[in-house]
Design a protein around this motif. Structure first.
Motif, PDB file in Angstrom:
ATOM      1  N   MET A 191       0.854  -1.154  -0.052  1.00 41.09           N
ATOM      2  CA  MET A 191      -0.094   0.170   0.062  1.00 41.09           C
ATOM      3  C   MET A 191       0.886   1.348   0.122  1.00 41.09           C
ATOM      4  N   GLU A 192       2.132   1.322   0.519  1.00 34.55           N
ATOM      5  CA  GLU A 192       2.932   2.187   0.665  1.00 34.55           C
ATOM      6  C   GLU A 192       3.221   2.788  -0.763  1.00 34.55           C
ATOM      7  N   ALA A 193       3.707   1.827  -1.724  1.00 31.50           N
ATOM      8  CA  ALA A 193       4.045   2.213  -3.191  1.00 31.50           C
ATOM      9  C   ALA A 193       2.763   3.066  -3.586  1.00 31.50           C
ATOM     10  N   LEU A 194       1.573   2.582  -3.468  1.00 29.08           N
ATOM     11  CA  LEU A 194       0.397   3.207  -4.059  1.00 29.08           C
ATOM     12  C   LEU A 194       0.256   4.801  -3.585  1.00 29.08           C
ATOM     13  N   ASN A 195       0.922   4.763  -2.319  1.00 32.08           N
ATOM     14  CA  ASN A 195       0.889   6.338  -1.576  1.00 32.08           C
ATOM     15  C   ASN A 195       1.666   7.268  -2.594  1.00 32.08           C
ATOM     16  N   ARG A 196       2.569   6.584  -3.303  1.00 35.45           N
ATOM     17  CA  ARG A 196       3.517   7.595  -3.981  1.00 35.45           C
ATOM     18  C   ARG A 196       3.333   7.482  -5.675  1.00 35.45           C
ATOM     19  N   THR A 197       1.935   7.052  -5.681  1.00 33.82           N
ATOM     20  CA  THR A 197       1.462   7.001  -7.214  1.00 33.82           C
ATOM     21  C   THR A 197       0.186   7.513  -7.484  1.00 33.82           C
ATOM     22  N   SER A 198       0.482   8.242  -8.612  1.00 31.96           N
ATOM     23  CA  SER A 198      -0.715   9.302  -8.921  1.00 31.96           C
ATOM     24  C   SER A 198      -2.125   8.185  -9.491  1.00 31.96           C
ATOM     25  N   ILE A 199      -3.261   8.478  -8.831  1.00 35.50           N
ATOM     26  CA  ILE A 199      -4.148   7.694  -9.104  1.00 35.50           C
ATOM     27  C   ILE A 199      -5.230   8.273  -9.755  1.00 35.50           C
ATOM     28  N   PHE A 200      -5.804   8.175 -10.765  1.00 42.48           N
ATOM     29  CA  PHE A 200      -6.856   8.690 -11.711  1.00 42.48           C
ATOM     30  C   PHE A 200      -7.844   7.863 -11.708  1.00 42.48           C
ATOM     31  N   CYS A 201      -9.178   8.427 -11.792  1.00 38.46           N
ATOM     32  CA  CYS A 201     -10.564   7.603 -11.756  1.00 38.46           C
ATOM     33  C   CYS A 201     -11.169   8.140 -12.954  1.00 38.46           C
ATOM     34  N   ILE A 202     -11.949   7.090 -13.641  1.00 39.37           N
ATOM     35  CA  ILE A 202     -12.585   7.393 -14.801  1.00 39.37           C
ATOM     36  C   ILE A 202     -14.122   8.129 -14.540  1.00 39.37           C
ATOM     37  N   GLY A 203     -14.488   8.210 -13.091  1.00 42.57           N
ATOM     38  CA  GLY A 203     -15.480   8.661 -12.805  1.00 42.57           C
ATOM     39  C   GLY A 203     -15.796   8.794 -11.184  1.00 42.57           C
ATOM     40  N   GLU A 204     -16.831   9.672 -10.766  1.00 42.86           N
ATOM     41  CA  GLU A 204     -16.981   9.684  -9.273  1.00 42.86           C
ATOM     42  C   GLU A 204     -17.142   8.532  -8.568  1.00 42.86           C
ATOM     43  N   MET A 205     -17.898   7.516  -9.410  1.00 44.15           N
ATOM     44  CA  MET A 205     -18.228   6.006  -8.530  1.00 44.15           C
ATOM     45  C   MET A 205     -16.856   5.219  -8.247  1.00 44.15           C
ATOM     46  N   THR A 206     -16.190   5.504  -9.300  1.00 46.95           N
ATOM     47  CA  THR A 206     -14.664   4.729  -9.421  1.00 46.95           C
ATOM     48  C   THR A 206     -14.020   5.352  -8.126  1.00 46.95           C
ATOM     49  N   ALA A 207     -13.970   6.931  -8.078  1.00 50.94           N
ATOM     50  CA  ALA A 207     -13.068   7.735  -7.233  1.00 50.94           C
ATOM     51  C   ALA A 207     -13.841   6.967  -5.810  1.00 50.94           C
ATOM     52  N   LYS A 208     -14.967   7.086  -5.470  1.00 50.36           N
ATOM     53  CA  LYS A 208     -15.694   6.832  -4.330  1.00 50.36           C
ATOM     54  C   LYS A 208     -14.810   5.624  -3.672  1.00 50.36           C
ATOM     55  N   THR A 209     -14.958   4.557  -4.608  1.00 50.46           N
ATOM     56  CA  THR A 209     -14.498   3.053  -4.476  1.00 50.46           C
ATOM     57  C   THR A 209     -13.178   3.197  -4.057  1.00 50.46           C
ATOM     58  N   ALA A 210     -12.421   4.002  -4.660  1.00 52.16           N
ATOM     59  CA  ALA A 210     -10.677   3.900  -4.470  1.00 52.16           C
ATOM     60  C   ALA A 210     -10.424   4.748  -3.114  1.00 52.16           C
ATOM     61  N   LYS A 211     -11.273   5.562  -2.934  1.00 51.23           N
ATOM     62  CA  LYS A 211     -11.130   6.521  -1.735  1.00 51.23           C
ATOM     63  C   LYS A 211     -11.450   5.463  -0.364  1.00 51.23           C
ATOM     64  N   GLU A 212     -12.522   4.762  -0.576  1.00 47.59           N
ATOM     65  CA  GLU A 212     -13.123   3.680   0.393  1.00 47.59           C
ATOM     66  C   GLU A 212     -11.895   2.696   0.629  1.00 47.59           C
ATOM     67  N   ALA A 213     -11.311   2.504  -0.159  1.00 48.69           N
ATOM     68  CA  ALA A 213      -9.964   1.672  -0.334  1.00 48.69           C
ATOM     69  C   ALA A 213      -8.672   2.059   0.350  1.00 48.69           C
ATOM     70  N   GLY A 214      -8.941   3.340   0.534  1.00 48.45           N
ATOM     71  CA  GLY A 214      -7.806   4.097   1.266  1.00 48.45           C
ATOM     72  C   GLY A 214      -6.590   4.638   0.538  1.00 48.45           C
TER      73      GLY A 214
END
Length: 62
Positions: A1-24
């Motif tokens: 998970m630490e590597a993902l914190n240094r990675t830029s994450i882009f989401c294709i919509g609000e629902m995907t962003a919500k799910t990603a945020k819920e996953a931390g």
């Protein structure tokens, strides 16, 4: 998970962003329209803004 914190994450919509945020995950940007074209535009806009911000950082002004 630490590597993902240094990675830029882009989401294709609000629902995907919500799910990603819920996953931390820290979402860098979300496309306004759920299409690949808009996702690519969002990523390019974010990259240009990030580059401009880093050029203005105090360490680069000397």
């Amino acid at each position: 998970m630490e590597a993902l914190n240094r990675t830029s994450i882009f989401c294709i919509g609000e629902m995907t962003a919500k799910t990603a945020k819920e996953a931390g995950l820290k979402v860098s940007a979300v496309s306004e329209v759920s299409t690949m074209d808009d996702l690519m535009d969002t990523m390019l806009h974010w990259l240009k803004a990030s580059q401009a911000a880093s050029e203005l950082s105090p360490s680069n002004l000397n």
